[in-house]
Design an enzyme around this catalytic site. Structure first.
Site, PDB file in Angstrom:
ATOM      1  N   CYS A  39      35.280  36.470  -3.697  1.00  0.00           N
ATOM      2  CA  CYS A  39      34.634  35.440  -3.052  1.00  0.00           C
ATOM      3  C   CYS A  39      33.443  35.525  -2.912  1.00  0.00           C
ATOM      4  O   CYS A  39      32.959  35.739  -3.676  1.00  0.00           O
ATOM      5  CB  CYS A  39      35.419  35.486  -1.650  1.00  0.00           C
ATOM      6  SG  CYS A  39      36.601  35.956  -1.563  1.00  0.00           S
ATOM      7  N   ASP A  51      45.044  41.440   1.734  1.00  0.00           N
ATOM      8  CA  ASP A  51      44.118  42.522   1.036  1.00  0.00           C
ATOM      9  C   ASP A  51      42.620  42.745   2.439  1.00  0.00           C
ATOM     10  O   ASP A  51      42.614  43.582   2.876  1.00  0.00           O
ATOM     11  CB  ASP A  51      43.913  43.199  -0.603  1.00  0.00           C
ATOM     12  CG  ASP A  51      43.022  41.865  -0.805  1.00  0.00           C
ATOM     13  OD1 ASP A  51      42.811  40.766  -0.322  1.00  0.00           O
ATOM     14  OD2 ASP A  51      42.353  42.175  -1.475  1.00  0.00           O
TER      15      ASP A  51
END
Length: 573
Positions: A2, A97
């Site tokens: 990201c 996660d």
């Protein structure tokens, strides 16, 4: 994988975060979010969904109490094991996660870092105590840039996001060292004044305008604490066991996974183990080539693929494509990048994205841990490979005033073994940091995630700690690794030497791309960097190159790099 961003301090303007996220939207096109703690902090996030595709795993992610807020870039590969360890100490509401990382921090504090096996840079805002904790993974796979002003702290995954709210001039000392010594800066430096990076294996604590940076991963101490029994068979079994485990962890994804392959022993071993792990599924392989048999590794790749039957996507780079890709990639890189090979590699990620493959694996990291670079076996410790006897740099073309900014970098030598000190330099100061930056930007440019199984810290520590005799024997480099690979790949590949050059950059810059070179150097003459150079001397070097002195093209690419980046800076202004 990201893009993260944040602004802490007084006088935060709403539109600034929107600008930052828009600038790095390519890093996470699947969703975008902002968390605000009015008057104190704003966190931003662009998400590339890989694990738990549900919108409830979007970021910035807040814990159940609403006290902690996380913006995270990367993957925690052992998140399932860590989630089991945490157990009922935290009430999970997603399968991501991301939430495991936040829970680990809440429960273990900064000690959670030692429990993480992954690539990451993240920031956690504590809205109760009004403080931030941020960290970067052991080897710096994922970036973390920041600017600390008198009243604000700004951070992001890419420099350009910071520059949208805090314009920055070129860092002349870093640029001068690049031209004179081939340095890409020290672990905390960038090519821009006032913008720094958090070094690999470090964390930040920020509260009430005070910034504290500390190392959490002490690699030399880790190596010195290891005391392996150097039994050849035991080491082989141990290394292979960890490697298989590393690969298993890095196949955790809720999207399609592929892998990059060259003709070397590293990616050939990766291919073999991938197929052993996924016996019923043939994972797609990607490889670039240029059509020049002197440099292409395609014959070795096809030899491997003929035995495994994997689908192979062959991605060809043509010389006429280089100018457009070079300018595009310079925009994403923002700092000098590695020439035509980087461009060819970038096309792999473009192809993968077009085919819907969001995750790729590659073999980065083996040369540093196993002493695979050619100079480990020689007395030439140059930072640039494949230049022969020709000098890599032409510092005499720099104007004296600018050249005086240069200062030859000196690197720590924490080990008594000379080879280990070279490996340490390459792991944390030169080769690997540079390659990881190249790879992060070009993969993210095409909204794809790159994972490096060989950079599992357990593998690096084990291989690095071995004696020289198991790394280089009888002039053969990666000796024990070649012994490991014999059971998995053909003899011709397991015995093949490392090839420093993979594209005809030298030839193209002197022939097919001569117009591009000429145009770039002309542009450099009128750029914001113009005063750094004696342009008559540059043109003299170009004429010699075009006349046949083509044993080294690195210095030409340095000047082209400068021209490309100067163009981007001008466009930003």
């Amino acid at each position: 994988m990201c893009g993260i961003a944040g602004i802490l301090g007084a006088g935060i303007k709403e539109h600034e975060m929107n600008l930052m996220l828009k600038t790095i939207q390519h890093r996470g096109p699947d969703s975008s979010g902002i968390y605000r703690d009015k008057g104190f902090a704003v966190l931003g996030h662009n998400r590339l969904s890989i694990i738990d595709l549900n919108k409830h795993a979007n970021q910035p992610f807040s814990d159940n109490s609403g006290r902690y807020h996380l913006s995270f870039n990367g993957e925690i590969y052992n998140y399932k094991e860590l989630k089991s360890e945490i157990g009922t100490k935290y009430s999970f509401r997603t399968n991501s996660d991301t939430e495991v990382l936040l829970a680990a921090f809440i429960i273990y504090g900064k000690d959670c870092l030692n429990k993480l096996n992954g690539m990451f840079s993240f920031a956690i805002w504590d809205s109760l105590d009004k403080k931030m904790f941020a960290a970067r993974d052991r080897f710096g796979v994922k970036p973390f840039y920041y600017h600390k002003g008198s009243s604000k702290f700004v951070f992001a995954s890419e420099i350009k996001a910071i520059r949208t709210v805090k314009p920055a001039d070129p860092n002349k000392r870093v640029w001068a060292n690049y031209f004179c010594f081939g340095s890409n800066g020290l672990p905390w430096e960038t090519f821009f004044e006032g913008i720094e990076q958090l070094p690999a294996g470090h964390f930040i604590e920020y509260i009430e305008g005070q910034l504290s940076i500390r190392k959490w991963y002490d690699f030399p101490d880790r190596i010195k604490s290891l005391a392996p029994e150097f039994c050849k068979s035991d080491i082989k079994e141990q290394y292979l066991s960890i490697l298989k485990e590393s690969l298993r962890l890095r196949f955790r994804a809720d999207v399609e996974v592929g892998f990059n392959i060259s003709g070397g022993i590293d990616s050939s071993l990766l291919l073999s183990l991938v197929n052993a792990h996924h016996k019923n599924i043939k994972i797609t392989a990607f490889s670039f080539y240029t059509g020049d048999q002197r440099y292409d590794e395609l014959p070795w790749v096809e030899k491997m693929i003929s035995q495994t039957g994997n689908p192979l996507e062959k991605v060809k780079l043509l010389p006429e494509e280089v100018p457009e890709y070079a300018q595009l990639i310079a925009n994403f890189q923002e700092e000098p990048f590695g020439g035509v090979p980087t461009i060819a590699y970038a096309k792999i990620f473009e192809k993968a994205r077009d085919l819907g493959v969001k995750v790729l694996l590659d073999g980065q990291g083996m040369d540093e841990q196993w002493a695979g670079y050619d100079y480990y076996n020689k007395k030439d410790f140059s930072l640039v490979q494949g230049t022969g006897k020709s000098k890599s740099f032409k510092s005499y073309v720099l104007e004296k005033e600018f050249q005086e900014f240069s200062e030859k970098p000196h690197y720590p030598e924490p080990f008594t073994d000379k080879l280990q000190n070279l490996q340490f330099r390459d792991l944390f100061y030169t080769k690997l940091p540079r390659a990881l930056r190249f790879n992060d930007r070009i993969s993210m440019a095409y909204s794809t995630e790159l994972r490096e199984p060989f950079l599992d810290y357990r593998l690096v520590e084990l291989a690095f700690s071995l004696p020289v005799s198991l790394k280089i024997k009888g002039g053969v480099q990666k000796y024990l690794l070649r012994e490991i690979i014999k059971d998995y790949v053909p003899d011709k590949i397991s015995a093949a030497p490392k090839r420093a050059l993979q594209t005809p950059q030298r030839e193209w810059l002197g022939n097919e791309l001569s117009g591009f070179v000429q145009g770039s150097l002309s542009s450099l003459k009128t750029s914001t960097f113009s005063s750094w150079f004696d342009h008559d001397k540059i043109m003299g070097e170009l004429r010699k190159y075009q006349a046949g002195e083509k044993s080294n093209s690195f210095f030409l690419w340095q000047w082209i790099n400068a021209s490309l980046i100067a163009t981007n800076i001008k466009e930003d202004v």
